[in-house]
Design a protein around this motif. Sequence first.
Motif, mmCIF file in Angstrom:
data_model
loop_
_atom_site.group_PDB
_atom_site.id
_atom_site.type_symbol
_atom_site.label_atom_id
_atom_site.label_comp_id
_atom_site.label_asym_id
_atom_site.label_seq_id
_atom_site.Cartn_x
_atom_site.Cartn_y
_atom_site.Cartn_z
ATOM 1 N N GLN A 1 56.170 35.549 -8.049
ATOM 2 C CA GLN A 1 56.913 34.301 -7.973
ATOM 3 C C GLN A 1 57.310 33.815 -9.364
ATOM 4 O OE1 GLN A 1 54.967 31.255 -5.731
ATOM 5 N NE2 GLN A 1 56.533 29.689 -6.166
ATOM 6 N N ALA A 2 56.417 33.982 -10.336
ATOM 7 C CA ALA A 2 56.726 33.564 -11.707
ATOM 8 C C ALA A 2 57.869 34.402 -12.282
ATOM 9 C CB ALA A 2 55.479 33.685 -12.573
ATOM 10 N N GLN A 3 57.871 35.706 -11.958
ATOM 11 C CA GLN A 3 58.963 36.566 -12.424
ATOM 12 C C GLN A 3 60.299 36.123 -11.807
ATOM 13 O OE1 GLN A 3 57.390 40.355 -11.204
ATOM 14 N NE2 GLN A 3 56.451 40.763 -13.210
ATOM 15 N N ALA A 4 60.264 35.761 -10.512
ATOM 16 C CA ALA A 4 61.487 35.289 -9.854
ATOM 17 C C ALA A 4 61.957 33.976 -10.455
ATOM 18 C CB ALA A 4 61.249 35.137 -8.364
ATOM 19 N N ASP A 5 61.027 33.078 -10.794
ATOM 20 C CA ASP A 5 61.403 31.802 -11.396
ATOM 21 C C ASP A 5 62.092 32.007 -12.746
ATOM 22 O OD1 ASP A 5 60.393 30.477 -9.231
ATOM 23 O OD2 ASP A 5 58.450 30.037 -10.171
ATOM 24 N N VAL A 6 61.624 32.995 -13.500
ATOM 25 C CA VAL A 6 62.276 33.308 -14.785
ATOM 26 C C VAL A 6 63.714 33.772 -14.551
ATOM 27 C CG1 VAL A 6 62.268 34.891 -16.752
ATOM 28 C CG2 VAL A 6 60.150 33.792 -16.023
ATOM 29 N N GLY A 7 63.906 34.619 -13.525
ATOM 30 C CA GLY A 7 65.262 35.077 -13.219
ATOM 31 C C GLY A 7 66.178 33.939 -12.831
ATOM 32 N N VAL A 8 65.683 33.015 -12.012
ATOM 33 C CA VAL A 8 66.495 31.863 -11.604
ATOM 34 C C VAL A 8 66.843 31.003 -12.813
ATOM 35 C CG1 VAL A 8 66.484 29.728 -10.260
ATOM 36 C CG2 VAL A 8 65.607 31.841 -9.253
ATOM 37 N N ALA A 9 65.856 30.763 -13.677
ATOM 38 C CA ALA A 9 66.097 29.927 -14.853
ATOM 39 C C ALA A 9 67.091 30.590 -15.804
ATOM 40 C CB ALA A 9 64.776 29.653 -15.567
ATOM 41 N N ARG A 10 67.010 31.914 -15.945
ATOM 42 C CA ARG A 10 67.956 32.619 -16.820
ATOM 43 C C ARG A 10 69.376 32.543 -16.243
ATOM 44 N NH1 ARG A 10 65.198 36.819 -17.522
ATOM 45 N NH2 ARG A 10 64.484 36.409 -19.649
ATOM 46 N N ALA A 11 69.500 32.677 -14.927
ATOM 47 C CA ALA A 11 70.824 32.561 -14.298
ATOM 48 C C ALA A 11 71.394 31.158 -14.465
ATOM 49 C CB ALA A 11 70.738 32.928 -12.825
ATOM 50 N N ALA A 12 70.546 30.166 -14.353
ATOM 51 C CA ALA A 12 71.004 28.791 -14.540
ATOM 52 C C ALA A 12 71.482 28.561 -15.971
ATOM 53 C CB ALA A 12 69.891 27.818 -14.180
ATOM 54 N N LEU A 13 70.776 29.165 -16.947
ATOM 55 C CA LEU A 13 71.202 29.034 -18.341
ATOM 56 C C LEU A 13 72.546 29.732 -18.558
ATOM 57 C CD1 LEU A 13 70.746 28.194 -21.258
ATOM 58 C CD2 LEU A 13 69.379 30.289 -21.574
ATOM 59 N N ASP A 14 72.713 30.907 -17.957
ATOM 60 C CA ASP A 14 74.000 31.611 -18.092
ATOM 61 C C ASP A 14 75.135 30.768 -17.516
ATOM 62 O OD1 ASP A 14 72.691 33.725 -19.267
ATOM 63 O OD2 ASP A 14 72.566 34.936 -17.429
ATOM 64 N N ALA A 15 74.905 30.155 -16.346
ATOM 65 C CA ALA A 15 75.934 29.323 -15.732
ATOM 66 C C ALA A 15 76.255 28.115 -16.606
ATOM 67 C CB ALA A 15 75.487 28.871 -14.351
ATOM 68 N N ALA A 16 75.233 27.527 -17.191
ATOM 69 C CA ALA A 16 75.460 26.374 -18.065
ATOM 70 C C ALA A 16 76.238 26.775 -19.313
ATOM 71 C CB ALA A 16 74.129 25.737 -18.446
ATOM 72 N N ASN A 17 75.948 27.967 -19.858
ATOM 73 C CA ASN A 17 76.679 28.433 -21.041
ATOM 74 C C ASN A 17 78.143 28.738 -20.705
ATOM 75 O OD1 ASN A 17 74.542 28.245 -22.871
ATOM 76 N ND2 ASN A 17 73.770 30.296 -22.373
ATOM 77 N N VAL A 18 78.361 29.292 -19.497
ATOM 78 C CA VAL A 18 79.749 29.553 -19.081
ATOM 79 C C VAL A 18 80.524 28.247 -18.980
ATOM 80 C CG1 VAL A 18 81.183 30.350 -17.168
ATOM 81 C CG2 VAL A 18 79.241 31.734 -17.927
ATOM 82 N N THR A 19 79.922 27.246 -18.352
ATOM 83 C CA THR A 19 80.588 25.951 -18.228
ATOM 84 C C THR A 19 80.834 25.339 -19.598
ATOM 85 O OG1 THR A 19 79.514 25.597 -16.089
ATOM 86 C CG2 THR A 19 80.420 23.662 -17.196
ATOM 87 N N LEU A 20 79.865 25.482 -20.494
ATOM 88 C CA LEU A 20 80.035 24.980 -21.859
ATOM 89 C C LEU A 20 81.181 25.712 -22.559
ATOM 90 C CD1 LEU A 20 79.093 23.240 -24.234
ATOM 91 C CD2 LEU A 20 77.439 25.058 -24.795
ATOM 92 N N GLY A 21 81.280 27.015 -22.319
ATOM 93 C CA GLY A 21 82.371 27.790 -22.926
ATOM 94 C C GLY A 21 83.741 27.365 -22.421
ATOM 95 N N TYR A 22 83.820 26.931 -21.144
ATOM 96 C CA TYR A 22 85.099 26.484 -20.601
ATOM 97 C C TYR A 22 85.606 25.231 -21.282
ATOM 98 C CZ TYR A 22 84.770 29.748 -16.672
ATOM 99 O OH TYR A 22 84.707 30.877 -15.906
ATOM 100 N N ALA A 23 84.741 24.514 -21.973
ATOM 101 C CA ALA A 23 85.175 23.318 -22.679
ATOM 102 C C ALA A 23 86.072 23.668 -23.867
ATOM 103 C CB ALA A 23 83.963 22.515 -23.153
ATOM 104 N N ARG A 24 86.008 24.907 -24.313
ATOM 105 C CA ARG A 24 86.901 25.382 -25.368
ATOM 106 C C ARG A 24 87.941 26.290 -24.697
ATOM 107 N NH1 ARG A 24 86.228 24.854 -30.729
ATOM 108 N NH2 ARG A 24 87.341 26.250 -32.166
ATOM 109 N N ILE A 25 89.145 25.784 -24.490
ATOM 110 C CA ILE A 25 90.186 26.491 -23.734
ATOM 111 C C ILE A 25 90.894 27.459 -24.674
ATOM 112 C CG2 ILE A 25 92.272 26.215 -22.350
ATOM 113 C CD1 ILE A 25 91.342 23.384 -21.709
ATOM 114 N N THR A 26 90.964 28.731 -24.274
ATOM 115 C CA THR A 26 91.577 29.775 -25.095
ATOM 116 C C THR A 26 92.806 30.338 -24.395
ATOM 117 O OG1 THR A 26 90.154 31.473 -24.123
ATOM 118 C CG2 THR A 26 89.362 30.377 -26.127
ATOM 119 N N SER A 27 93.607 31.065 -25.169
ATOM 120 C CA SER A 27 94.836 31.657 -24.620
ATOM 121 C C SER A 27 94.487 32.893 -23.801
ATOM 122 C CB SER A 27 95.799 32.026 -25.747
ATOM 123 O OG SER A 27 96.945 32.683 -25.239
#
Length: 385
Positions: free
Chosen positions: A149-175
Amino acid sequence: MATFPRKLALSLIAALAVAMTACSPEEQGGPPPTPAVTVAVLGAQDVTLTRELPGRTNAWLVAEVRPQVSGLIAERLFTEGELVQKGQPLYQIDDATYRAAANSARAQLARAQATLAAAKLTAERIAELAKIDAVSVQDNDNATAALAQAQADVGVARAALDAANVTLGYARITSPISGRIGRSNVTPGALVTANQPQALATVQQLDPIYVDVTQSSTELLELRRSLDEGRLSRGDESMPVTILLEDGSAFPYQGTLKFSEVAVDPSTGSFALRIEVPNPDHVLMPGMYVRAELAAGIRADAVLVPQRAIARDPKGNTSAMVVNPDGVVERRPVVVSRTIGDQWLVESGLAAGDRVVIEGLQKIAPGAPVQITDTVDNAVSTGQE
């Protein structure tokens, strides 16, 4: 005294008679001189027939820049009308909220990783005790499940961080593509929303550029009929296409026919063709009206005649003055179809080797002998339709 006027009259009559005897042979009814003419000797040659079609230019690639997250425009990072590269930053959206969400997700991942480390140590100790029957089987199974369960929680938390970084990256609009960017539809401080219908700006790739032309289905049927009957042969489909600009001048770069539409527009009775044209100097811009000269086919052993040699009567019938082998002028009915440069393409009435009068037409008539003073070889044509 009365004899003097009589003598004067006789002298005038004698002088007039002398003057009449001094007139030229032509004035006395003698044969006129043979008219001098210039003729063109016709020849047979293979001629590439072209067709000129109207069209409009369209960008090779078009990308409308839209935000993928909501927020206030903090900064515009480009100059309107300049060339931009793929991935170049265009706008910066205020990202304080998205940065905080990314930091929170990073902390959640760190907590999950710490829980995983503790669960792993616990599982290892209980596994050693289980080997000597110091703990029950149930305790060993619980420790193993807690580790998973702890290993699964790490995977969920890492996916959430990736999603947050993607959303943060969208704040800088590129061509999304390389090309020339147009005007900006928003200014710093404007509120934008994710996937809004209005584009912030538009980027267009103009080198190469497309030229979309239309051809009538009637002309296509006539072309196919000519090919089937052997009057034309199909040339190389990769033959260059000449582009004519709005002022009539030829564009310095030639295009290539990419494809023809497979359906006819029922409202216009025409179908579309697309031509790809190099445009390194960006002279052609989207929406310009141009004309394209495309090769329709090759006419083998075609006969061309100078336009000035063809005359039309009030009924529109065409004819030419031809000098026969005896040096006598004949009026020859001629059928011509299209112009190629400064010449007519002959369908019937003239053949290779005929001598057609091109200069001195006003001095001759059918059945009259002529003197050829100059001959022009008309076997090579440099013009196009």
